[in-house]
Design a protein around this motif. Sequence first.
Motif, PDB file in Angstrom:
ATOM      1  N   PHE A 152     -11.752  31.382 -60.348  1.00  0.00           N
ATOM      2  CA  PHE A 152     -10.671  31.073 -61.261  1.00  0.00           C
ATOM      3  C   PHE A 152      -9.351  31.210 -60.512  1.00  0.00           C
ATOM      4  CE2 PHE A 152     -14.162  33.238 -63.372  1.00  0.00           C
ATOM      5  CZ  PHE A 152     -14.565  32.259 -64.269  1.00  0.00           C
ATOM      6  N   VAL A 153      -8.373  30.427 -60.916  1.00  0.00           N
ATOM      7  CA  VAL A 153      -7.044  30.521 -60.322  1.00  0.00           C
ATOM      8  C   VAL A 153      -6.107  31.157 -61.338  1.00  0.00           C
ATOM      9  CG1 VAL A 153      -5.062  29.274 -59.393  1.00  0.00           C
ATOM     10  CG2 VAL A 153      -7.383  28.530 -58.824  1.00  0.00           C
ATOM     11  N   GLY A 154      -5.454  32.227 -60.920  1.00  0.00           N
ATOM     12  CA  GLY A 154      -4.427  32.859 -61.741  1.00  0.00           C
ATOM     13  C   GLY A 154      -3.066  32.591 -61.136  1.00  0.00           C
ATOM     14  N   VAL A 155      -2.129  32.181 -61.966  1.00  0.00           N
ATOM     15  CA  VAL A 155      -0.769  31.887 -61.508  1.00  0.00           C
ATOM     16  C   VAL A 155       0.197  32.809 -62.239  1.00  0.00           C
ATOM     17  CG1 VAL A 155       1.074  30.173 -61.362  1.00  0.00           C
ATOM     18  CG2 VAL A 155      -1.310  29.473 -61.004  1.00  0.00           C
ATOM     19  N   ASP A 156       1.071  33.446 -61.483  1.00  0.00           N
ATOM     20  CA  ASP A 156       2.070  34.360 -62.049  1.00  0.00           C
ATOM     21  C   ASP A 156       3.447  33.930 -61.564  1.00  0.00           C
ATOM     22  OD1 ASP A 156       3.467  36.783 -62.930  1.00  0.00           O
ATOM     23  OD2 ASP A 156       3.393  37.374 -60.818  1.00  0.00           O
ATOM     24  N   VAL A 157       4.351  33.680 -62.508  1.00  0.00           N
ATOM     25  CA  VAL A 157       5.735  33.382 -62.143  1.00  0.00           C
ATOM     26  C   VAL A 157       6.594  34.560 -62.571  1.00  0.00           C
ATOM     27  CG1 VAL A 157       7.695  31.827 -62.408  1.00  0.00           C
ATOM     28  CG2 VAL A 157       5.373  30.894 -62.368  1.00  0.00           C
ATOM     29  N   GLY A 158       7.056  35.310 -61.587  1.00  0.00           N
ATOM     30  CA  GLY A 158       7.890  36.470 -61.854  1.00  0.00           C
ATOM     31  C   GLY A 158       9.366  36.120 -61.782  1.00  0.00           C
ATOM     32  N   THR A 159      10.199  37.135 -61.669  1.00  0.00           N
ATOM     33  CA  THR A 159      11.641  36.917 -61.659  1.00  0.00           C
ATOM     34  C   THR A 159      12.098  36.188 -60.413  1.00  0.00           C
ATOM     35  OG1 THR A 159      11.959  38.934 -62.964  1.00  0.00           O
ATOM     36  CG2 THR A 159      13.884  38.073 -61.802  1.00  0.00           C
ATOM     37  N   GLY A 160      11.503  36.540 -59.263  1.00  0.00           N
ATOM     38  CA  GLY A 160      11.985  35.976 -58.012  1.00  0.00           C
ATOM     39  C   GLY A 160      11.020  35.093 -57.262  1.00  0.00           C
ATOM     40  N   ILE A 176     -10.402  23.368 -66.616  1.00  0.00           N
ATOM     41  CA  ILE A 176      -9.994  24.073 -67.832  1.00  0.00           C
ATOM     42  C   ILE A 176      -8.704  24.856 -67.590  1.00  0.00           C
ATOM     43  CG2 ILE A 176     -10.643  25.945 -69.422  1.00  0.00           C
ATOM     44  CD1 ILE A 176     -13.588  25.063 -68.929  1.00  0.00           C
ATOM     45  N   VAL A 177      -7.813  24.783 -68.576  1.00  0.00           N
ATOM     46  CA  VAL A 177      -6.569  25.556 -68.554  1.00  0.00           C
ATOM     47  C   VAL A 177      -6.587  26.503 -69.749  1.00  0.00           C
ATOM     48  CG1 VAL A 177      -4.051  25.476 -68.679  1.00  0.00           C
ATOM     49  CG2 VAL A 177      -5.293  23.688 -67.429  1.00  0.00           C
ATOM     50  N   GLY A 178      -6.395  27.793 -69.500  1.00  0.00           N
ATOM     51  CA  GLY A 178      -6.397  28.786 -70.577  1.00  0.00           C
ATOM     52  C   GLY A 178      -5.002  29.010 -71.131  1.00  0.00           C
ATOM     53  N   THR A 179      -4.904  29.257 -72.428  1.00  0.00           N
ATOM     54  CA  THR A 179      -3.621  29.589 -73.043  1.00  0.00           C
ATOM     55  C   THR A 179      -3.019  30.806 -72.355  1.00  0.00           C
ATOM     56  OG1 THR A 179      -4.240  28.643 -75.171  1.00  0.00           O
ATOM     57  CG2 THR A 179      -2.497  30.286 -75.190  1.00  0.00           C
ATOM     58  N   GLY A 211      -8.252  32.204 -67.897  1.00  0.00           N
ATOM     59  CA  GLY A 211      -9.067  31.040 -67.568  1.00  0.00           C
ATOM     60  C   GLY A 211     -10.550  31.323 -67.692  1.00  0.00           C
ATOM     61  N   ALA A 212     -10.961  32.523 -67.279  1.00  0.00           N
ATOM     62  CA  ALA A 212     -12.379  32.888 -67.379  1.00  0.00           C
ATOM     63  C   ALA A 212     -12.833  32.900 -68.833  1.00  0.00           C
ATOM     64  CB  ALA A 212     -12.602  34.256 -66.743  1.00  0.00           C
ATOM     65  N   CYS A 213     -11.976  33.421 -69.712  1.00  0.00           N
ATOM     66  CA  CYS A 213     -12.313  33.435 -71.142  1.00  0.00           C
ATOM     67  C   CYS A 213     -12.350  32.017 -71.699  1.00  0.00           C
ATOM     68  CB  CYS A 213     -11.305  34.281 -71.904  1.00  0.00           C
ATOM     69  SG  CYS A 213     -11.640  34.428 -73.668  1.00  0.00           S
ATOM     70  N   ALA A 214     -11.362  31.185 -71.331  1.00  0.00           N
ATOM     71  CA  ALA A 214     -11.323  29.802 -71.805  1.00  0.00           C
ATOM     72  C   ALA A 214     -12.546  29.016 -71.347  1.00  0.00           C
ATOM     73  CB  ALA A 214     -10.048  29.116 -71.312  1.00  0.00           C
ATOM     74  N   ALA A 215     -13.063  29.356 -70.157  1.00  0.00           N
ATOM     75  CA  ALA A 215     -14.253  28.703 -69.627  1.00  0.00           C
ATOM     76  C   ALA A 215     -15.539  29.311 -70.158  1.00  0.00           C
ATOM     77  CB  ALA A 215     -14.245  28.778 -68.102  1.00  0.00           C
TER      78      ALA A 215
END
Length: 560
Positions: free
Chosen positions: A6-14, A247-250, A495-499
């Motif tokens: 699964f791919v996890g994407v995190d957009v933080g402050t910087g 698949i894209v998870g909420t 994503g894992a849950c959505a899948a």
Amino acid sequence: MADTYFVGVDVGTGSARAALVNLKGTVLKQCVKAIKTWNPENDHYEQSSDDIWRSVCHCVKEVTSDADKAKIRAISFDATCSLVVLGANGEALTVSNTSSNEQNIILWMDHRAHAEAALINATKHELLQYVGGQVSLEMEIPKLLWLKKNIKNTWKNIWRVFDLPDFLTWRSTGADTRSLCSAVCKWNYDAMKMCWSAEFLKKIDLEDLCRNNFGIIGQSICEPGTAVGAGLTKQAAEELSLLPGTIVGTSLIDAHAGALGMFGCRAVLNEHDKQLEAALDNLQGKLALICGTSTCHMSLTREPCMAHGIWGPYRGAVLPKYFLNEGGQSAAGILLDFVVKSHPQYTAIQAKLGQNEHIYTYLNKLLKKMTEERKCEDMCQLTKDLHVWPEFHGNRSPIADPNLRGMITGLNMNDDEEALALLYLAFVQALAYGTRHIIDNLVEKHKRVPYSSMLFCGGLAKNNVYVQAHADICQLPAVIPDEQEMVLVGAAMLGACAAKAFESLEATSKAMGGNGVLLKPKSSTKDFHNRKYRVFLQLLEDQRKYKSIMEMECSCTSIV
């Protein structure tokens, strides 16, 4: 299933980050890329959705470059709770007094909407009970009201406004959905009735948002971890270098993704600590601290707990059937950076550090040496005469007053390395006293289920002095996950849950949460910290006293 990813994407402050994560919640590869922030005037912080999307695509391509794309089951996003404004065809619309359309995001930490937040809070609307009694100027509704009042050309041309995590799912799927997490936590969505309140929006002069069945702010509200649309569009798949239909998870807000990742983490216990096992496994007893630029304090209860200055209770914001309470400190890591970098010794220390040595590691070693040389029973005693109220950027919880300011008492004229180390330690302790203040507000004043443990992730979780100070000051065991990037793991869990890799989001959290190291509180420091905490609370009362004195009308008469 063993080679499912699964791919996890995190957009933080910087920065934007991405990680390739397996079924056990292990980060196999990650990538980070900086994103741009504009600060055109005081309290105004702006970003670009195009810049962020480019950075996200770069990171996802990098972490999946060697992977079999057919084995990547899903991708999911978390991000800061920043406001994204789009016009026709999804084009960026300016939120800036500079009129630059590139600057179409009001960053979460932007504090321009003081007057608008005050106007909303003056209504004392019943929805405000779910945000600790008053909306924060960091939330989206005050920012939207500011836009309406100040950038009229943008306001009349708005097509959609998104929380940043929801923008990312829309940009990747084309599906116009919103996460329940973002909607209820930052947009005053009524999660109890599962609807937008037209009456509330009209009362605060935002009835424009009611048009077309609330189309501007989102008609379809989805629980975190549910599948969005038909997955990646062809265009998004090409830009991310993944397969169309992946698949894209909420999504979740970034701190909430960290909480999700940690709620399932298990402490590794020795035989002497086995009596803690039941308490540490109690989901309602866990306080998750996501410690980065700011710190968010997340906890779950089966029944709603309402507390002044604490956001929530938010129904289903992280896990179904649980209510979320959220406290926080607007400045944590950024505050320590400010204190350390503004000291005269900062440049000299940086010059002699090794390539991979961090200044906080250096200061922690220096504090240990000072403790031994001064024959203190514990490091905490070094700050016996140095006290800090840390709200340099206002208080988010539990006072909810953005106008509070920082205070230091006990300063002298020393400006050597030891002086910097002591000041740094005093600020670390002050942040921990702030956490205790949040806990006391919830447990003592509002009869919440008592806490049994704290869990830490984010940059400050790597600082043992910071974590141990929290354990000692709050007298609670602290767990630090072995997997340091729990925000990315939390994103991947969506994503894992959505899948449907696991039966529920709670089961996903437990399966992918991994193990952690336990730091126990030192009972020997309890009395010292109790006394220093009393000073901490007195600093608040003193600040209020000073403000009251300065706001008194002058009774002096002029002399002729």
